[in-house]
Design a protein around this motif. Structure first.
Motif, PDB file in Angstrom:
ATOM      1  N   LEU A  20      37.337  38.442  78.686  1.00 28.66           N
ATOM      2  CA  LEU A  20      38.609  38.060  78.060  1.00 28.66           C
ATOM      3  C   LEU A  20      38.440  36.857  77.134  1.00 28.66           C
ATOM      4  CD1 LEU A  20      41.021  38.540  81.085  1.00 28.66           C
ATOM      5  CD2 LEU A  20      41.160  39.760  78.911  1.00 28.66           C
ATOM      6  N   ARG A  21      37.595  35.910  77.525  1.00 32.93           N
ATOM      7  CA  ARG A  21      37.363  34.769  76.638  1.00 32.93           C
ATOM      8  C   ARG A  21      36.820  35.251  75.296  1.00 32.93           C
ATOM      9  NH1 ARG A  21      36.683  29.280  76.938  1.00 32.93           N
ATOM     10  NH2 ARG A  21      36.822  29.246  79.221  1.00 32.93           N
ATOM     11  N   ARG A  22      35.796  36.115  75.337  1.00 30.55           N
ATOM     12  CA  ARG A  22      35.243  36.643  74.086  1.00 30.55           C
ATOM     13  C   ARG A  22      36.300  37.413  73.312  1.00 30.55           C
ATOM     14  NH1 ARG A  22      30.986  37.910  77.612  1.00 30.55           N
ATOM     15  NH2 ARG A  22      31.631  40.099  77.649  1.00 30.55           N
ATOM     16  N   PHE A  23      37.083  38.225  74.022  1.00 25.77           N
ATOM     17  CA  PHE A  23      38.086  39.047  73.361  1.00 25.77           C
ATOM     18  C   PHE A  23      39.113  38.181  72.646  1.00 25.77           C
ATOM     19  CE2 PHE A  23      42.323  40.883  73.410  1.00 25.77           C
ATOM     20  CZ  PHE A  23      42.123  42.071  72.731  1.00 25.77           C
ATOM     21  N   PHE A  24      39.694  37.227  73.356  1.00 26.20           N
ATOM     22  CA  PHE A  24      40.742  36.404  72.751  1.00 26.20           C
ATOM     23  C   PHE A  24      40.199  35.532  71.621  1.00 26.20           C
ATOM     24  CE2 PHE A  24      43.101  36.960  76.894  1.00 26.20           C
ATOM     25  CZ  PHE A  24      44.184  37.619  76.341  1.00 26.20           C
ATOM     26  N   ARG A  27      38.198  38.451  68.915  1.00 26.05           N
ATOM     27  CA  ARG A  27      39.024  39.569  68.434  1.00 26.05           C
ATOM     28  C   ARG A  27      40.367  39.091  67.907  1.00 26.05           C
ATOM     29  NH1 ARG A  27      38.292  45.005  67.060  1.00 26.05           N
ATOM     30  NH2 ARG A  27      40.252  46.136  67.344  1.00 26.05           N
ATOM     31  N   MET A  28      40.973  38.088  68.587  1.00 29.94           N
ATOM     32  CA  MET A  28      42.310  37.645  68.215  1.00 29.94           C
ATOM     33  C   MET A  28      42.333  36.251  67.614  1.00 29.94           C
ATOM     34  SD  MET A  28      44.712  39.274  71.247  1.00 29.94           S
ATOM     35  CE  MET A  28      46.182  39.137  70.197  1.00 29.94           C
ATOM     36  N   GLY A  29      41.194  35.561  67.596  1.00 28.34           N
ATOM     37  CA  GLY A  29      41.130  34.243  66.975  1.00 28.34           C
ATOM     38  C   GLY A  29      41.948  33.185  67.672  1.00 28.34           C
ATOM     39  N   LEU A  30      42.044  33.253  68.988  1.00 21.26           N
ATOM     40  CA  LEU A  30      42.883  32.335  69.754  1.00 21.26           C
ATOM     41  C   LEU A  30      42.037  31.307  70.501  1.00 21.26           C
ATOM     42  CD1 LEU A  30      45.403  34.927  71.248  1.00 21.26           C
ATOM     43  CD2 LEU A  30      45.673  33.509  69.191  1.00 21.26           C
ATOM     44  N   ALA A 113      35.469  48.484  84.864  1.00 22.67           N
ATOM     45  CA  ALA A 113      34.880  47.157  84.928  1.00 22.67           C
ATOM     46  C   ALA A 113      34.919  46.538  83.531  1.00 22.67           C
ATOM     47  CB  ALA A 113      33.444  47.248  85.433  1.00 22.67           C
ATOM     48  N   ALA A 114      34.698  45.243  83.469  1.00 19.38           N
ATOM     49  CA  ALA A 114      34.659  44.586  82.162  1.00 19.38           C
ATOM     50  C   ALA A 114      33.657  45.301  81.270  1.00 19.38           C
ATOM     51  CB  ALA A 114      34.274  43.119  82.321  1.00 19.38           C
ATOM     52  N   PRO A 115      34.076  45.782  80.107  1.00 18.05           N
ATOM     53  CA  PRO A 115      33.187  46.619  79.290  1.00 18.05           C
ATOM     54  C   PRO A 115      32.142  45.803  78.540  1.00 18.05           C
ATOM     55  CG  PRO A 115      35.259  46.284  78.159  1.00 18.05           C
ATOM     56  CD  PRO A 115      35.409  45.633  79.504  1.00 18.05           C
ATOM     57  N   LYS A 116      31.125  46.517  78.076  1.00 17.38           N
ATOM     58  CA  LYS A 116      30.133  45.893  77.200  1.00 17.38           C
ATOM     59  C   LYS A 116      30.633  45.836  75.760  1.00 17.38           C
ATOM     60  CE  LYS A 116      26.192  47.585  79.951  1.00 17.38           C
ATOM     61  NZ  LYS A 116      26.941  48.454  80.885  1.00 17.38           N
ATOM     62  N   SER A 117      31.600  46.698  75.441  1.00 15.52           N
ATOM     63  CA  SER A 117      32.138  46.756  74.086  1.00 15.52           C
ATOM     64  C   SER A 117      33.160  45.646  73.862  1.00 15.52           C
ATOM     65  CB  SER A 117      32.787  48.126  73.840  1.00 15.52           C
ATOM     66  OG  SER A 117      33.766  48.394  74.832  1.00 15.52           O
ATOM     67  N   ALA A 118      33.560  45.469  72.595  1.00 17.35           N
ATOM     68  CA  ALA A 118      34.473  44.381  72.238  1.00 17.35           C
ATOM     69  C   ALA A 118      35.914  44.663  72.624  1.00 17.35           C
ATOM     70  CB  ALA A 118      34.384  44.118  70.736  1.00 17.35           C
ATOM     71  N   THR A 119      36.262  45.936  72.828  1.00 20.71           N
ATOM     72  CA  THR A 119      37.631  46.303  73.189  1.00 20.71           C
ATOM     73  C   THR A 119      37.601  47.284  74.360  1.00 20.71           C
ATOM     74  OG1 THR A 119      37.849  48.279  71.783  1.00 20.71           O
ATOM     75  CG2 THR A 119      38.243  46.119  70.734  1.00 20.71           C
ATOM     76  N   LEU A 120      38.800  47.716  74.757  1.00 25.06           N
ATOM     77  CA  LEU A 120      38.935  48.693  75.839  1.00 25.06           C
ATOM     78  C   LEU A 120      39.171  50.097  75.291  1.00 25.06           C
ATOM     79  CD1 LEU A 120      41.223  46.550  78.184  1.00 25.06           C
ATOM     80  CD2 LEU A 120      38.835  47.155  78.604  1.00 25.06           C
ATOM     81  N   LEU A 139      52.945  40.567  73.159  1.00 23.71           N
ATOM     82  CA  LEU A 139      52.335  41.478  74.130  1.00 23.71           C
ATOM     83  C   LEU A 139      51.889  42.762  73.443  1.00 23.71           C
ATOM     84  CD1 LEU A 139      51.706  42.349  77.087  1.00 23.71           C
ATOM     85  CD2 LEU A 139      54.049  43.264  77.160  1.00 23.71           C
ATOM     86  N   GLU A 140      52.736  43.312  72.581  1.00 25.05           N
ATOM     87  CA  GLU A 140      52.382  44.547  71.885  1.00 25.05           C
ATOM     88  C   GLU A 140      51.208  44.327  70.947  1.00 25.05           C
ATOM     89  OE1 GLU A 140      53.473  47.409  72.736  1.00 25.05           O
ATOM     90  OE2 GLU A 140      54.912  46.549  74.159  1.00 25.05           O
ATOM     91  N   ARG A 141      51.134  43.154  70.299  1.00 21.60           N
ATOM     92  CA  ARG A 141      49.974  42.862  69.437  1.00 21.60           C
ATOM     93  C   ARG A 141      48.700  42.766  70.274  1.00 21.60           C
ATOM     94  NH1 ARG A 141      53.650  39.368  66.812  1.00 21.60           N
ATOM     95  NH2 ARG A 141      52.738  37.517  67.801  1.00 21.60           N
ATOM     96  N   PHE A 142      48.807  42.132  71.425  1.00 22.38           N
ATOM     97  CA  PHE A 142      47.658  42.018  72.321  1.00 22.38           C
ATOM     98  C   PHE A 142      47.188  43.393  72.788  1.00 22.38           C
ATOM     99  CE2 PHE A 142      46.911  41.808  77.068  1.00 22.38           C
ATOM    100  CZ  PHE A 142      45.548  41.606  76.982  1.00 22.38           C
TER     101      PHE A 142
END
Length: 375
Positions: A20-24, A27-30, A113-120, A139-142
């Protein structure tokens, strides 16, 4: 509601916390802040709550409700206006605990499980909207950024379904693992069984080994923390006992009862269309397993993810008159997208060696692994 909210992760050092840290961030620049007893303790619970707009609980299943209750006490009202989420395999207890806060509340369960890819992408995610209003647009953007196949449900429905989707599946495979441990040594062990494998056995053993390779606490908690698992196990045990008793009897009437109780009734319940679809899916998996068992293959990583990259790779083989039997994409343990190319057994070994050299020399990709291609 913040357009670029600060994200807090409770359980930031766990597998989903790290993903999630990598994703946010990527992926989302947060901006992401975290806390975890396993080393991420720069902020206290209260400081973390004060510093973020969205708080995500990704703690172990068994601990999540009590962790949330502790954060509710620490927050003491300062969470008003925030969004609280949890990433847990059970939903009723965590969602109920979050509802004791003054935050908006959504329960989430990614079905992997937590994926190896950047998204789900390609994975389901259950979304339990318990109390959400001003945070709905974000929430919908996430959810859109996560690219999961989202299914909405209330928390109780989720847990009832998970007793079947997770609890039943894990239970049967844990039991299969125990039976193999006890009986396989009598017939040569797992390696002795392998040459006799059917598609069904291979698929079942793959799931069993996946469970054995995972975190035992997850599989324990899925059985013990979902109140709907115990009744499901009672029903499962009834049917296994019935099967055992019928097989022990072994007469024609027992055979008829087995067919009627355990095959015909279930076939009628599933329906012709569903049965046919499942049978076709099984056949496709069989073909995939057959491809993956082929001894002659090349695994190639393509560094450039752009239109034409795969065409350039395939042209290397075409130019050398090399016939391909199969091509499949998958991800390595490091998350790199690989193409596994099955090569005809009749292909010229020197041409294959030349093709591998060209793939790297021309900057098309990197040959990660090759087998059965010696001249």
């Amino acid at each position: 509601m913040e357009t670029a909210p600060r994200i807090g992760l409770v359980g930031s050092e766990g597998s989903y916390g790290r993903w999630l840290r990598r994703f946010f961030e990527q992926r989302m620049g947060l901006r992401v802040l975290g806390r975890d007893p396993a080393g991420d303790t720069a902020l206290s619970e209260r400081e973390l709550i004060e510093s973020v707009d969205v708080l995500v609980f990704c703690a172990p299943i068994r601990q999540t409700p009590s962790v949330i209750r502790h954060y509710v006490e620490q927050a003491a009202g300062i969470e008003r206006g925030q969004l609280w989420l949890d990433i847990t395999s059970t939903k009723a207890a965590p969602v109920a605990a979050m509802l004791n806060s003054q935050a908006e509340v959504v329960g989430l369960h990614p079905m992997s499980a937590a994926p190896k890819s950047a998204t789900l992408r390609g994975r389901a995610m259950v979304v339990c909207e318990a109390r959400v209003d001003t945070w709905r647009p974000w929430l919908e953007r996430f959810l859109a950024a996560a690219e999961a196949d989202c299914v909405r449900a209330d928390a109780e429905q989720h847990d009832r379904v998970m007793a079947l989707v997770q609890g039943m599946v894990h239970a049967t495979h844990m039991a299969q693992g125990a039976v193999l441990r006890e009986l396989a040594p009598e017939v040569g062990g797992l390696e002795g069984i392998r040459p006799f494998s059917s598609v069904g056995y291979e698929l079942d053993v793959a799931v069993t080994r996946r469970i054995l390779a995972g975190n035992p606490a997850i599989y324990q908690d899925i059985q013990f923390e979902n109140p709907y698992v115990a009744p499901m196990l009672e029903r499962l045990a009834v049917h296994l006992d019935t099967l055992r008793d019928l097989v022990r009897r072994g007469d024609d009437d027992a055979r008829d009862q087995l067919r009627e109780q355990l095959l015909d009734r279930s076939r009628q319940y599933a329906g012709k269309a569903s049965v046919a679809e499942g049978s076709y899916a099984f056949e496709r998996l069989g073909y995939l397993l057959a491809d993956l068992r082929e001894p002659r293959f090349i695994n190639v990583f393509l560094p450039l993810d752009k239109p034409g990259s795969l065409r350039a790779l395939l042209s290397v083989f075409e130019q050398r008159n090399i016939n391909l039997d199969s091509i499949h994409s998958s991800r390595s343990a490091e998350g790199e997208l690989l193409f596994r190319i099955g090569v005809s057994r009749a292909g010229d070994a020197s041409a294959l060696q030349d093709a591998m050299k060209a793939i790297e020399a021309e900057g098309i990709g990197r040959v990660v692994e090759a087998s059965g291609l010696a001249a």
